[in-house]
Design a protein around this motif. Sequence first.
Motif, PDB file in Angstrom:
ATOM      1  N   ARG A 156      32.259  47.773  38.584  1.00 46.67           N
ATOM      2  CA  ARG A 156      33.257  47.591  39.647  1.00 46.67           C
ATOM      3  C   ARG A 156      32.996  46.345  40.480  1.00 46.67           C
ATOM      4  O   ARG A 156      33.911  45.782  41.052  1.00 46.67           O
ATOM      5  CB  ARG A 156      33.299  48.827  40.540  1.00 46.67           C
TER       6      ARG A 156
ATOM      7  N   GLY B 191      33.404  40.566  38.695  1.00 45.80           N
ATOM      8  CA  GLY B 191      34.740  39.978  38.729  1.00 45.80           C
ATOM      9  C   GLY B 191      35.409  39.830  37.381  1.00 45.80           C
ATOM     10  O   GLY B 191      36.633  39.741  37.299  1.00 45.80           O
ATOM     11  N   CYS B 192      34.635  39.811  36.300  1.00 51.08           N
ATOM     12  CA  CYS B 192      35.220  39.694  34.958  1.00 51.08           C
ATOM     13  C   CYS B 192      35.749  41.020  34.435  1.00 51.08           C
ATOM     14  O   CYS B 192      36.500  41.056  33.465  1.00 51.08           O
ATOM     15  CB  CYS B 192      34.189  39.141  33.974  1.00 51.08           C
TER      16      CYS B 192
ATOM     17  N   SER C 251      37.510  44.971  35.230  1.00 52.95           N
ATOM     18  CA  SER C 251      38.462  45.602  36.148  1.00 52.95           C
ATOM     19  C   SER C 251      37.850  46.729  36.968  1.00 52.95           C
ATOM     20  O   SER C 251      38.415  47.114  37.987  1.00 52.95           O
ATOM     21  CB  SER C 251      39.648  46.162  35.356  1.00 52.95           C
TER      22      SER C 251
ATOM     23  N   GLN D  67      36.875  47.646  30.770  1.00 52.12           N
ATOM     24  CA  GLN D  67      38.132  46.905  30.718  1.00 52.12           C
ATOM     25  C   GLN D  67      37.978  45.543  31.398  1.00 52.12           C
ATOM     26  O   GLN D  67      37.412  45.444  32.487  1.00 52.12           O
ATOM     27  CB  GLN D  67      39.223  47.707  31.415  1.00 52.12           C
TER      28      GLN D  67
ATOM     29  N   SER E 274      39.131  42.309  33.512  1.00 49.97           N
ATOM     30  CA  SER E 274      40.058  42.144  34.639  1.00 49.97           C
ATOM     31  C   SER E 274      41.238  41.264  34.245  1.00 49.97           C
ATOM     32  O   SER E 274      42.322  41.408  34.795  1.00 49.97           O
ATOM     33  CB  SER E 274      39.337  41.561  35.857  1.00 49.97           C
TER      34      SER E 274
END
Length: 134
Positions: free
Chosen positions: A42, A45-46, A48, A66, A68
């Motif tokens: 979480r 940044g890469c 989601s 997943q 982002s």
Amino acid sequence: FPTIRKVEDAGVENLLFDVDKLDGLGPAEARAWFDDVRAMVRGDGCLSGRLAMNRTSRSGFQILAQLSAPVHGTAEARAFWRRTDVVEYVRAVGERAIGMARARGATGGIIDTGCVTRSRCGRPLPAVGEAGAR
């Protein structure tokens, strides 16, 4: 028999982190480790923040996270999997996850970068909720 239709490659939505030879995590430690990994994903940044984690054997785990920013299109997806920085990213995130497991008492652990292929990451994440460590 139903008709089989060709499925177009929709691109890349997920990355698989395949952890092998990670020993010493009982069910309670594995659940706590999943919480650690979820917090890491979480905060990346890469990714989601959505993930599924599965215990594949006594010493094996798979983490499906997943992206982002999904990669769209067949040609773009093929190029994505050939990038060395993608392999290095998977290795680095996997090593961070292994470090968190060791902090929970695990020993060993390797990240299998052979999982960095489009055929290993095409499974969609569960539609509702998140899978826990088993």
